[in-house]
Design a protein around this motif. Structure first.
Motif, short mmCIF file in Angstrom:
data_model
loop_
_atom_site.label_atom_id
_atom_site.label_comp_id
_atom_site.label_asym_id
_atom_site.label_seq_id
_atom_site.Cartn_x
_atom_site.Cartn_y
_atom_site.Cartn_z
N GLN A 133 -6.31 41.49 58.76
CA GLN A 133 -5.09 42.16 58.31
C GLN A 133 -5.42 43.32 57.38
OE1 GLN A 133 -1.86 41.54 59.36
NE2 GLN A 133 -1.55 43.47 58.32
N LEU A 134 -6.39 43.14 56.51
CA LEU A 134 -6.83 44.22 55.62
C LEU A 134 -7.41 45.38 56.42
CD1 LEU A 134 -8.46 42.09 52.80
CD2 LEU A 134 -6.35 43.42 52.62
N TYR A 135 -8.18 45.05 57.45
CA TYR A 135 -8.76 46.05 58.34
C TYR A 135 -7.65 46.86 59.02
CZ TYR A 135 -10.76 47.57 62.86
OH TYR A 135 -11.12 48.28 63.98
N LEU A 136 -6.64 46.17 59.51
CA LEU A 136 -5.52 46.85 60.17
C LEU A 136 -4.72 47.69 59.17
CD1 LEU A 136 -4.18 44.07 62.57
CD2 LEU A 136 -5.62 46.05 63.14
N ASP A 137 -4.52 47.16 57.97
CA ASP A 137 -3.78 47.89 56.94
C ASP A 137 -4.48 49.20 56.56
OD1 ASP A 137 -1.94 45.85 56.91
OD2 ASP A 137 -2.63 44.99 55.00
N ARG A 138 -5.80 49.22 56.69
CA ARG A 138 -6.57 50.42 56.37
C ARG A 138 -6.64 51.36 57.58
NH1 ARG A 138 -10.44 47.92 54.83
NH2 ARG A 138 -11.80 48.17 56.60
N GLY A 139 -5.96 51.03 58.63
CA GLY A 139 -5.92 51.89 59.81
C GLY A 139 -7.07 51.64 60.78
N GLY A 140 -7.68 50.46 60.71
CA GLY A 140 -8.76 50.13 61.65
C GLY A 140 -10.06 50.88 61.38
N GLN A 141 -10.23 51.34 60.18
CA GLN A 141 -11.44 52.09 59.82
C GLN A 141 -12.63 51.13 59.74
OE1 GLN A 141 -11.39 53.69 55.85
NE2 GLN A 141 -12.38 55.58 56.55
N HIS A 142 -13.70 51.43 60.48
CA HIS A 142 -14.88 50.57 60.53
C HIS A 142 -15.77 50.79 59.31
CE1 HIS A 142 -14.15 49.11 64.56
NE2 HIS A 142 -13.78 50.35 64.90
N GLY A 143 -16.67 49.81 59.10
CA GLY A 143 -17.68 49.93 58.05
C GLY A 143 -17.31 49.25 56.74
N HIS A 144 -16.22 48.52 56.73
CA HIS A 144 -15.80 47.85 55.50
C HIS A 144 -15.64 46.35 55.71
CE1 HIS A 144 -15.02 51.68 53.50
NE2 HIS A 144 -14.50 52.08 54.65
N ASP A 145 -16.38 45.81 56.65
CA ASP A 145 -16.19 44.40 56.99
C ASP A 145 -16.50 43.46 55.83
OD1 ASP A 145 -18.79 45.41 57.45
OD2 ASP A 145 -19.32 43.67 58.68
#
Length: 87
Positions: free
Chosen positions: A18-30
């Motif tokens: 959900q956090l990944y989606l909230d950030r717009g699907g931006q990679h590299g922050h897993d």
């Protein structure tokens, strides 16, 4: 006694996604998302406790105040004025 419930891996994974989606699907922050998800889920029980704690604290303070008032009355009036304190 309170049982501490830790979030399951599935709960953390769902929150991190959900956090990944909230950030717009931006990679590299897993890793950031994972740690934030764990933190968020661990804070939920603490927030519930924080809402309950002030009432318990006020009750404890009220008892302390009542005891202080009783001791002050005994000192000012003497034990004879408060027969229930006689031993």
């Amino acid at each position: 006694m309170t049982t501490i419930r830790y979030p399951t891996e599935e709960q953390v994974r769902a929150r991190a996604y959900q956090l990944y989606l909230d950030r717009g699907g931006q990679h590299g922050h897993d890793r950031d998302d994972w740690l934030q998800a764990e933190y968020d889920l661990m804070q939920l029980p603490i927030q519930k406790i924080a809402k309950i704690e002030p009432a318990a604290s006020r009750k404890k303070e009220s008892r302390k105040l009542a005891l202080v008032n009783l001791v002050q009355a005994a000192l000012l009036l003497g034990v004879e004025a408060l027969p229930h304190l006689k031993t």
